[in-house]
Design a protein around this motif. Structure first.
Motif, PDB file in Angstrom:
ATOM      1  N   ASP A  95      56.404  59.116  78.436  1.00 19.59           N
ATOM      2  CA  ASP A  95      55.388  59.390  79.038  1.00 19.59           C
ATOM      3  C   ASP A  95      54.950  58.238  80.173  1.00 19.59           C
ATOM      4  OD1 ASP A  95      54.184  61.636  77.585  1.00 19.59           O
ATOM      5  OD2 ASP A  95      53.559  60.336  76.166  1.00 19.59           O
ATOM      6  N   ALA A  96      56.260  57.404  80.334  1.00 19.88           N
ATOM      7  CA  ALA A  96      55.911  56.106  81.148  1.00 19.88           C
ATOM      8  C   ALA A  96      55.589  56.377  82.632  1.00 19.88           C
ATOM      9  CB  ALA A  96      57.035  55.276  81.014  1.00 19.88           C
ATOM     10  N   PHE A  97      56.240  57.586  82.959  1.00 21.94           N
ATOM     11  CA  PHE A  97      56.230  58.002  84.389  1.00 21.94           C
ATOM     12  C   PHE A  97      55.517  59.534  84.604  1.00 21.94           C
ATOM     13  CE2 PHE A  97      60.031  55.850  83.775  1.00 21.94           C
ATOM     14  CZ  PHE A  97      59.969  54.627  84.600  1.00 21.94           C
ATOM     15  N   VAL A  98      55.661  60.417  83.597  1.00 23.50           N
ATOM     16  CA  VAL A  98      55.123  61.698  83.745  1.00 23.50           C
ATOM     17  C   VAL A  98      53.479  61.647  83.766  1.00 23.50           C
ATOM     18  CG1 VAL A  98      54.771  63.920  82.705  1.00 23.50           C
ATOM     19  CG2 VAL A  98      57.175  62.759  82.966  1.00 23.50           C
ATOM     20  N   GLN A  99      52.972  60.830  82.701  1.00 22.83           N
ATOM     21  CA  GLN A  99      51.641  60.802  82.622  1.00 22.83           C
ATOM     22  C   GLN A  99      50.719  60.252  83.534  1.00 22.83           C
ATOM     23  OE1 GLN A  99      50.791  62.845  80.124  1.00 22.83           O
ATOM     24  NE2 GLN A  99      49.324  61.501  79.195  1.00 22.83           N
ATOM     25  N   PRO A 100      51.100  59.023  84.164  1.00 22.30           N
ATOM     26  CA  PRO A 100      50.245  58.577  85.395  1.00 22.30           C
ATOM     27  C   PRO A 100      50.320  59.619  86.710  1.00 22.30           C
ATOM     28  CG  PRO A 100      52.363  57.339  85.065  1.00 22.30           C
ATOM     29  CD  PRO A 100      51.916  58.095  84.009  1.00 22.30           C
ATOM     30  N   VAL A 101      51.525  59.909  86.774  1.00 23.07           N
ATOM     31  CA  VAL A 101      51.521  61.051  87.939  1.00 23.07           C
ATOM     32  C   VAL A 101      50.699  62.148  87.756  1.00 23.07           C
ATOM     33  CG1 VAL A 101      52.982  62.287  89.331  1.00 23.07           C
ATOM     34  CG2 VAL A 101      54.066  60.341  88.593  1.00 23.07           C
ATOM     35  N   LEU A 102      50.725  62.759  86.632  1.00 24.54           N
ATOM     36  CA  LEU A 102      49.908  64.050  86.289  1.00 24.54           C
ATOM     37  C   LEU A 102      48.535  63.639  86.330  1.00 24.54           C
ATOM     38  CD1 LEU A 102      49.750  67.072  85.433  1.00 24.54           C
ATOM     39  CD2 LEU A 102      50.157  66.288  83.148  1.00 24.54           C
ATOM     40  N   LEU A 103      48.105  62.651  85.504  1.00 19.24           N
ATOM     41  CA  LEU A 103      46.688  62.403  85.357  1.00 19.24           C
ATOM     42  C   LEU A 103      46.098  61.912  86.829  1.00 19.24           C
ATOM     43  CD1 LEU A 103      46.890  61.057  81.993  1.00 19.24           C
ATOM     44  CD2 LEU A 103      46.020  63.193  82.592  1.00 19.24           C
ATOM     45  N   GLY A 104      46.887  60.939  87.486  1.00 18.88           N
ATOM     46  CA  GLY A 104      46.444  60.526  88.612  1.00 18.88           C
ATOM     47  C   GLY A 104      46.449  61.550  89.761  1.00 18.88           C
ATOM     48  N   GLY A 105      47.096  62.585  89.849  1.00 19.55           N
ATOM     49  CA  GLY A 105      47.057  63.764  90.618  1.00 19.55           C
ATOM     50  C   GLY A 105      45.856  64.373  90.294  1.00 19.55           C
ATOM     51  N   GLN A 106      45.511  64.583  89.002  1.00 15.25           N
ATOM     52  CA  GLN A 106      44.380  65.522  88.783  1.00 15.25           C
ATOM     53  C   GLN A 106      43.044  64.642  88.968  1.00 15.25           C
ATOM     54  OE1 GLN A 106      44.341  66.249  84.503  1.00 15.25           O
ATOM     55  NE2 GLN A 106      46.155  67.895  84.730  1.00 15.25           N
ATOM     56  N   ALA A 107      43.103  63.434  88.830  1.00 18.49           N
ATOM     57  CA  ALA A 107      41.749  62.748  89.016  1.00 18.49           C
ATOM     58  C   ALA A 107      41.704  62.588  90.679  1.00 18.49           C
ATOM     59  CB  ALA A 107      41.754  61.298  88.645  1.00 18.49           C
ATOM     60  N   LEU A 108      42.680  62.396  91.445  1.00 18.17           N
ATOM     61  CA  LEU A 108      42.628  62.278  93.053  1.00 18.17           C
ATOM     62  C   LEU A 108      42.192  63.436  93.617  1.00 18.17           C
ATOM     63  CD1 LEU A 108      43.311  60.529  95.461  1.00 18.17           C
ATOM     64  CD2 LEU A 108      45.640  61.608  95.464  1.00 18.17           C
ATOM     65  N   THR A 109      42.528  64.846  92.931  1.00 19.62           N
ATOM     66  CA  THR A 109      42.189  66.193  93.275  1.00 19.62           C
ATOM     67  C   THR A 109      40.463  66.533  93.324  1.00 19.62           C
ATOM     68  OG1 THR A 109      44.350  66.924  93.061  1.00 19.62           O
ATOM     69  CG2 THR A 109      42.444  68.452  93.162  1.00 19.62           C
ATOM     70  N   ALA A 110      40.133  65.720  92.182  1.00 18.68           N
ATOM     71  CA  ALA A 110      38.600  65.991  91.819  1.00 18.68           C
ATOM     72  C   ALA A 110      37.805  64.998  92.738  1.00 18.68           C
ATOM     73  CB  ALA A 110      38.421  65.653  90.310  1.00 18.68           C
ATOM     74  N   VAL A 241      29.557  69.597  93.578  1.00 17.62           N
ATOM     75  CA  VAL A 241      29.987  67.903  93.239  1.00 17.62           C
ATOM     76  C   VAL A 241      29.958  67.686  91.589  1.00 17.62           C
ATOM     77  CG1 VAL A 241      29.233  65.541  93.443  1.00 17.62           C
ATOM     78  CG2 VAL A 241      29.446  67.241  95.462  1.00 17.62           C
ATOM     79  N   ILE A 242      28.655  68.111  90.967  1.00 13.12           N
ATOM     80  CA  ILE A 242      28.349  67.858  89.532  1.00 13.12           C
ATOM     81  C   ILE A 242      29.436  68.683  88.736  1.00 13.12           C
ATOM     82  CG2 ILE A 242      27.034  68.147  87.688  1.00 13.12           C
ATOM     83  CD1 ILE A 242      24.600  67.989  89.746  1.00 13.12           C
ATOM     84  N   GLY A 243      30.058  69.865  89.120  1.00 11.54           N
ATOM     85  CA  GLY A 243      31.164  70.429  88.459  1.00 11.54           C
ATOM     86  C   GLY A 243      32.463  70.000  88.514  1.00 11.54           C
ATOM     87  N   ALA A 244      32.671  69.303  89.800  1.00  9.07           N
ATOM     88  CA  ALA A 244      34.112  68.695  90.293  1.00  9.07           C
ATOM     89  C   ALA A 244      33.961  67.491  89.048  1.00  9.07           C
ATOM     90  CB  ALA A 244      34.027  68.447  91.463  1.00  9.07           C
ATOM     91  N   TYR A 245      32.838  66.890  89.203  1.00  9.42           N
ATOM     92  CA  TYR A 245      32.959  65.459  88.392  1.00  9.42           C
ATOM     93  C   TYR A 245      33.133  65.820  86.838  1.00  9.42           C
ATOM     94  CZ  TYR A 245      31.651  61.020  86.498  1.00  9.42           C
ATOM     95  OH  TYR A 245      31.633  59.734  85.871  1.00  9.42           O
ATOM     96  N   LYS A 246      33.114  66.975  86.407  1.00  8.24           N
ATOM     97  CA  LYS A 246      33.213  67.073  85.023  1.00  8.24           C
ATOM     98  C   LYS A 246      34.792  67.037  84.968  1.00  8.24           C
ATOM     99  CE  LYS A 246      29.229  69.868  83.943  1.00  8.24           C
ATOM    100  NZ  LYS A 246      28.662  71.288  83.784  1.00  8.24           N
ATOM    101  N   ASP A 247      35.603  67.447  85.772  1.00  8.96           N
ATOM    102  CA  ASP A 247      36.994  67.278  85.564  1.00  8.96           C
ATOM    103  C   ASP A 247      37.500  65.702  85.769  1.00  8.96           C
ATOM    104  OD1 ASP A 247      37.097  69.895  85.092  1.00  8.96           O
ATOM    105  OD2 ASP A 247      37.227  70.624  87.160  1.00  8.96           O
ATOM    106  N   LEU A 248      36.677  64.769  86.228  1.00  7.39           N
ATOM    107  CA  LEU A 248      37.249  63.514  86.529  1.00  7.39           C
ATOM    108  C   LEU A 248      37.137  62.538  85.235  1.00  7.39           C
ATOM    109  CD1 LEU A 248      38.336  61.608  88.901  1.00  7.39           C
ATOM    110  CD2 LEU A 248      35.779  61.067  89.351  1.00  7.39           C
TER     111      LEU A 248
END
Length: 389
Positions: A95-110, A241-248
Motif C-alpha cells: 500500500d506504500a504507493f498505491v493507496q496515496p495515488v488512489l485516495l489522493g486522486g479521489q480527494a482531488l477530483t471531489a 457541492v454538498i453532495g460532492a463533499y460527502k465523497d471527500l
C-alpha cells in the motif's frame, strides 16, 4: 479531397439500446473487478516477498553476530522481532504507493468539482483539508511515541517473565519471590499508564478529526445558504457541492490513516535496525557456502599472548601462550571460575580474545571459514543443545 467511411455504426431501437448499455455497464464492472483483483493480488505478493527478504536478512545477521552479543540479548526478544514485529512491514509495502495515488486522486477530483461549482466554497473546503493534513498527523505522532513505549515495556516484561521462569530455583532459594511480584507489579503499572495515555490521546485525535469533518458542511449550509438568498449562488450548485463533499472525508481520513501507518512502520523499522545493529559482525565470507570438503587441519593450534575477559571485565586468561600439536592429548585443569573453559571456547571460536590471538599454524583461527573449522574441529561443551528436525 473525398470522404472515407470505415464503419457506419449500429442502428438500435430503444430496447436494443437499453440492453446494449446494460451489457456495456456489466462489462465495465467486470473489467474494474479484474483490475482490482490484479492490483490487490500483486500488492500482497510484493508485500510477502519483501517480508520474506527482511526476515531472511535478519536471521542472516543473527548468524553473523559475534558471540558476546548473545550474552546481552534474550532469544525470545530476537525471535519475537523476526516473527511478529516485522509482520506489519510486509502488509504496508503493497500500500506504500498505491493507496496515496488512489485516495489522493479521489480527494482531488471531489475538490476540483467543488471549486468548479463555487470558488469560495471550494476554498473553504481546501482550508479545512489543509488544517486536517497539517494538524491530525502531527497529533498522531504522539500516538506513535506512546505505542513504541508500550511495545518496549511489553517486550521488557516478556523478558523479565522469561528470567523468572529460567531462574525459578534461585528465586525460591533466596526468598526473592515477593521482590519479583513487586517488580512485575511496577512494570504492569507502567504499561497501564502508557495504555491509558494512549487511549486518551487516540480519542482526542478522533474527536478533533470528526469535528473538522463536520465543520465544513456547517459552513456550506451557512455561507452557501446566504449566497443563495442573495442570489449569488444557485440552489442546484449548493446541493451539488454538498453532495460532492460527502465523497471527500472518506479518502482524506484514509490518507491520514495511511500517513499514520507509514510513521508507525518507520518507527518499527528503526527499532528493528537498532536491535540488529552490532559491532564486529562476522564477515560473510566466513560462513560462505562450500560444497567441497576442506583439507584436514594438520598444523598445530596455538594461543599467542591470549587474554580473555568475562562479561564484567575480569580477566579469565591473561596473556598466555601454548601450542597443541596434531595427535597430542592435552588436559586443562582449573577451578570452576578458572580459564580452562574459556580457553576451550576460544579454540572453538565461541569466545573471542580480548587481546592476542588463536592460530592454526600461521592462520588466524577467526579468519578461517566455518566450512574448515566446522568440519575439521569438534567441540563438546557442558551445555548440549539439540535442534528439532
Amino acid at each position: 479531397i473525398g470522404e472515407v467511411q470505415l464503419f457506419s455504426g449500429f442502428q438500435l431501437d430503444r430496447k436494443a439500446t437499453l440492453f446494449a448499455l446494460s451489457l456495456v455497464f456489466l462489462l465495465l464492472v467486470v473489467i474494474n473487478g479484474l483490475f482490482k483483483f490484479y492490483i490487490n493480488t500483486y500488492k500482497g505478493r510484493l508485500g510477502e516477498r519483501m517480508l520474506r527478504r527482511i526476515r531472511f536478512d535478519l536471521v542472516d545477521r543473527v548468524l553473523r553476530f559475534p558471540p558476546f552479543y548473545f550474552k546481552r540479548v534474550k532469544s525470545a526478544e530476537v525471535a519475537t522481532m523476526v516473527k511478529d514485529e516485522v509482520e506489519p512491514l510486509g502488509g504496508f509495502i503493497g500500500d506504500a504507493f498505491v493507496q496515496p495515488v488512489l485516495l489522493g486522486g479521489q480527494a482531488l477530483t471531489a475538490m476540483l468539482f467543488i471549486v468548479v461549482q463555487n470558488f469560495w466554497l471550494g476554498m473553504i473546503a481546501a482550508v479545512i483539508v489543509v488544517i486536517q493534513i497539517a494538524l491530525i498527523p502531527r497529533m498522531r505522532r504522539r500516538l506513535i511515541v506512546l505505542g513504541r513505549e508500550r511495545q518496549l515495556t511489553a517486550r521488557a516484561l516478556s523478558g523479565r517473565v522469561g528470567e523468572i521462569v529460567d531462574g525459578i530455583g534461585a528465586v525460591h532459594v533466596h526468598d526473592t519471590s515477593n521482590y519479583e511480584r513487586a517488580d512485575i507489579a511496577a512494570r504492569l503499572g507502567l504499561i497501564f499508564k502508557i495504555r491509558f495515555d494512549l487511549y486518551q490521546w487516540k480519542f482526542m485525535v478522533k474527536f478533533l478529526n470528526n469535528f473538522l469533518a463536520q465543520v465544513t458542511p456547517f459552513l456550506f449550509y451557512m455561507i452557501g445558504g446566504y449566497l443563495v438568498i442573495q442570489g449569488r449562488l444557485d440552489v442546484g450548485q449548493l446541493v451539488a457541492v454538498i453532495g460532492a463533499y460527502k465523497d471527500l472525508p472518506g479518502p482524506m481520513k484514509e490518507l491520514i490513516d495511511w500517513d499514520q501507518a507509514r510513521q508507525d512502520i518507520q518507527v518499527k523499522y528503526q527499532q528493528v535496525v537498532e536491535q540488529f545493529t552490532a559491532e564486529s559482525l562476522i564477515a560473510p565470507r566466513i560462513g560462505a557456502l562450500t560444497i567441497d570438503d576442506p583439507d584436514p587441519m594438520t598444523k598445530p593450534l596455538s594461543a599467542i599472548s591470549l587474554s580473555i575477559a568475562d562479561d564484567g571485565g575480569a580477566m579469565l586468561l591473561d596473556r598466555i601462550s601454548l601450542q597443541i600439536k596434531p595427535g597430542e592429548t592435552v588436559a586443562l585443569v582449573s577451578t570452576a571460575t578458572g580459564g580452562a573453559e574459556a580457553l576451550a571456547e576460544a579454540f572453538a571460536r565461541l569466545n573471542w580474545p580480548h587481546s592476542g590471538r588463536i592460530a592454526s599454524g600461521a592462520d588466524d583461527l577467526l579468519e578461517l571459514p566455518e566450512s574448515v573449522t566446522g568440519r575439521r574441529m569438534s567441540y563438546a561443551s557442558s551445555d548440549a543443545f539439540l535442534f528439532q528436525a
